[in-house]
Design an enzyme around this catalytic site. Structure first.
Site, PDB file in Angstrom:
ATOM      1  N   HIS A  94       0.689   1.196 -13.089  1.00 52.88           N
ATOM      2  CA  HIS A  94       1.427   0.035 -13.577  1.00 52.88           C
ATOM      3  C   HIS A  94       2.916   0.386 -13.613  1.00 52.88           C
ATOM      4  CE1 HIS A  94       2.123  -3.682 -15.695  1.00 52.88           C
ATOM      5  NE2 HIS A  94       2.878  -3.023 -16.547  1.00 52.88           N
ATOM      6  N   GLY A 150       0.782  -1.238   0.000  1.00 52.18           N
ATOM      7  CA  GLY A 150       0.000   0.000   0.000  1.00 52.18           C
ATOM      8  C   GLY A 150       0.809   1.281   0.000  1.00 52.18           C
ATOM      9  N   SER A 151       2.013   1.264  -0.581  1.00 52.38           N
ATOM     10  CA  SER A 151       2.784   2.515  -0.582  1.00 52.38           C
ATOM     11  C   SER A 151       2.178   3.542  -1.541  1.00 52.38           C
ATOM     12  CB  SER A 151       4.257   2.260  -0.908  1.00 52.38           C
ATOM     13  OG  SER A 151       4.434   1.903  -2.252  1.00 52.38           O
ATOM     14  N   ASN A 152       1.610   3.093  -2.650  1.00 52.66           N
ATOM     15  CA  ASN A 152       0.917   4.052  -3.529  1.00 52.66           C
ATOM     16  C   ASN A 152      -0.322   4.605  -2.851  1.00 52.66           C
ATOM     17  OD1 ASN A 152       2.126   4.443  -6.337  1.00 52.66           O
ATOM     18  ND2 ASN A 152       2.348   2.236  -6.022  1.00 52.66           N
ATOM     19  N   ASN A 191      -5.596   2.913 -12.602  1.00 45.43           N
ATOM     20  CA  ASN A 191      -4.629   1.912 -12.149  1.00 45.43           C
ATOM     21  C   ASN A 191      -3.230   2.479 -12.331  1.00 45.43           C
ATOM     22  OD1 ASN A 191      -3.617  -0.684 -11.336  1.00 45.43           O
ATOM     23  ND2 ASN A 191      -3.150  -1.123 -13.488  1.00 45.43           N
ATOM     24  N   MET A 211      -4.263  -7.014  -6.755  1.00 39.67           N
ATOM     25  CA  MET A 211      -3.798  -8.143  -7.568  1.00 39.67           C
ATOM     26  C   MET A 211      -4.925  -9.083  -7.992  1.00 39.67           C
ATOM     27  SD  MET A 211      -0.710  -7.298  -7.808  1.00 39.67           S
ATOM     28  CE  MET A 211       0.137  -8.712  -8.491  1.00 39.67           C
ATOM     29  N   ARG A 212      -6.010  -8.517  -8.487  1.00 42.07           N
ATOM     30  CA  ARG A 212      -7.089  -9.337  -9.058  1.00 42.07           C
ATOM     31  C   ARG A 212      -7.397  -8.829 -10.458  1.00 42.07           C
ATOM     32  NH1 ARG A 212      -6.988 -13.645  -6.786  1.00 42.07           N
ATOM     33  NH2 ARG A 212      -9.024 -14.224  -7.598  1.00 42.07           N
ATOM     34  N   ASP A 243      -4.066  -3.705 -18.401  1.00 42.62           N
ATOM     35  CA  ASP A 243      -2.992  -2.722 -18.596  1.00 42.62           C
ATOM     36  C   ASP A 243      -3.071  -2.031 -19.956  1.00 42.62           C
ATOM     37  OD1 ASP A 243      -2.022  -3.455 -16.083  1.00 42.62           O
ATOM     38  OD2 ASP A 243      -0.670  -4.957 -16.897  1.00 42.62           O
ATOM     39  N   LEU A 289      -9.954  -8.031 -13.274  1.00 44.05           N
ATOM     40  CA  LEU A 289     -11.366  -7.664 -13.178  1.00 44.05           C
ATOM     41  C   LEU A 289     -12.110  -8.091 -14.441  1.00 44.05           C
ATOM     42  CD1 LEU A 289     -10.908  -4.091 -11.684  1.00 44.05           C
ATOM     43  CD2 LEU A 289     -11.321  -6.248 -10.473  1.00 44.05           C
TER      44      LEU A 289
HETATM   45  C1  GRF Z   1       3.356  -1.000  -7.515  1.00 49.76           C
HETATM   46  O1  GRF Z   1       4.597  -1.156  -8.129  1.00 49.76           O
HETATM   47  C2  GRF Z   1       2.274  -0.820  -8.527  1.00 49.76           C
HETATM   48  O2  GRF Z   1       2.685  -0.131  -9.666  1.00 49.76           O
HETATM   49  C3  GRF Z   1       1.939  -2.242  -8.904  1.00 49.76           C
HETATM   50  O3  GRF Z   1       2.026  -2.961  -7.691  1.00 49.76           O
HETATM   51  C4  GRF Z   1       2.921  -2.281  -6.807  1.00 49.76           C
HETATM   52  C5  GRF Z   1       2.144  -2.004  -5.561  1.00 49.76           C
HETATM   53  O4  GRF Z   1       2.940  -1.435  -4.549  1.00 49.76           O
HETATM   54  N1  GRF Z   1       0.650  -2.314  -9.547  1.00 49.76           N
HETATM   55  P1  GRF Z   1       2.272  -0.731  -3.311  1.00 49.76           P
HETATM   56  O5  GRF Z   1       1.326  -1.768  -2.685  1.00 49.76           O
HETATM   57  O6  GRF Z   1       1.521   0.463  -3.801  1.00 49.76           O
HETATM   58  O7  GRF Z   1       3.385  -0.391  -2.395  1.00 49.76           O
END
Ligand code: GRF
Length: 193
Positions: A112, A14-16, A110, A93-94, A148, A96
């Site tokens: 990527h 969940g860093s994003n 999203n 990570m699913r 994607d 859709l």
């Molecule tokens: C990120 O690299 C994002 O681009 C990809 O999965 C990773 C998720 O990282 N889809 P985080 O959970 O946001 O840290």
């Protein structure tokens, strides 16, 4: 204009998600992170979201067996019950189905970790290194039913350096992700939907 209510969907770290939460703390940001949803009860990002006082929900895909649409209906119900305007996938990570994508057409983003259309799918950093590219990066795009592949909102390039490993490259790309996802959400939330 009222701030758009955003749900961030995660499966792990969940860093994003955290970068979106941080951006949305600014008064002039056009979106509020109203909800974080994980398909995995143990996703580390849930803890961070709770610590920030954000509502969280878990829709555990394993409870639905092979019934992908039942999982998605449950997810969709949580989003509508929370009056969500925009959905940000952030390491969710699913895959859709066209049904859920259709429900959120133009309202689901999203991120990527590659410069789409290059390196769709998983293991993008190892594949970029194997391909010998000198520039790699990240893309924020609208979600379409093909993985994607939806319209691109923002991209950031990062250099591939001599001696890079998938991990060092991933770390450099991740910094770029944390920059462009909040910018892309600002752009989308600030425009008429
Ligand atoms: C990120 O690299 C994002 O681009 C990809 O999965 C990773 C998720 O990282 N889809 P985080 O959970 O946001 O840290």
């Amino acid at each position: 204009m009222p701030r758009k209510r955003v749900a961030v969907l995660i499966s792990g770290r969940g860093s994003n998600m955290a970068s979106l939460i941080a951006a949305a703390k600014h008064d002039d940001y056009p979106a509020a992170i109203a909800l974080v949803v994980s398909n995995r009860p143990d996703a580390a990002g849930l803890e961070h979201a709770r610590g920030e006082g954000i509502a969280t929900a878990v829709v555990d895909h394993t409870r639905f067996g092979k019934d992908r649409e039942a999982f998605e209906r449950a997810l969709h119900d949580v989003l509508t019950a929370n009056r969500i305007d925009l959905v940000c996938l952030a390491g969710f990570m699913r895959l859709l189905t066209p049904w859920l994508v259709g429900q959120w057409q133009g309202r689901m983003l999203n991120i990527h970790p590659a410069l789409l259309p290059a390196f769709k799918g998983l293991h993008t950093h190892a594949r970029a290194l194997a391909a010998g590219v000198t520039t790699h990066g990240a893309t924020v795009h609208f979600v379409s039913s093909e993985m994607d592949s939806g319209p691109i909102i923002a991209q950031a390039e990062v250099p591939v350096l001599a001696g890079d490993t998938p991990d060092t490259l991933a770390a450099r790309v991740l910094e770029a992700e944390h920059r462009i996802y909040p910018q892309a959400l600002r752009q989308v939330a600030g425009s008429k939907l």
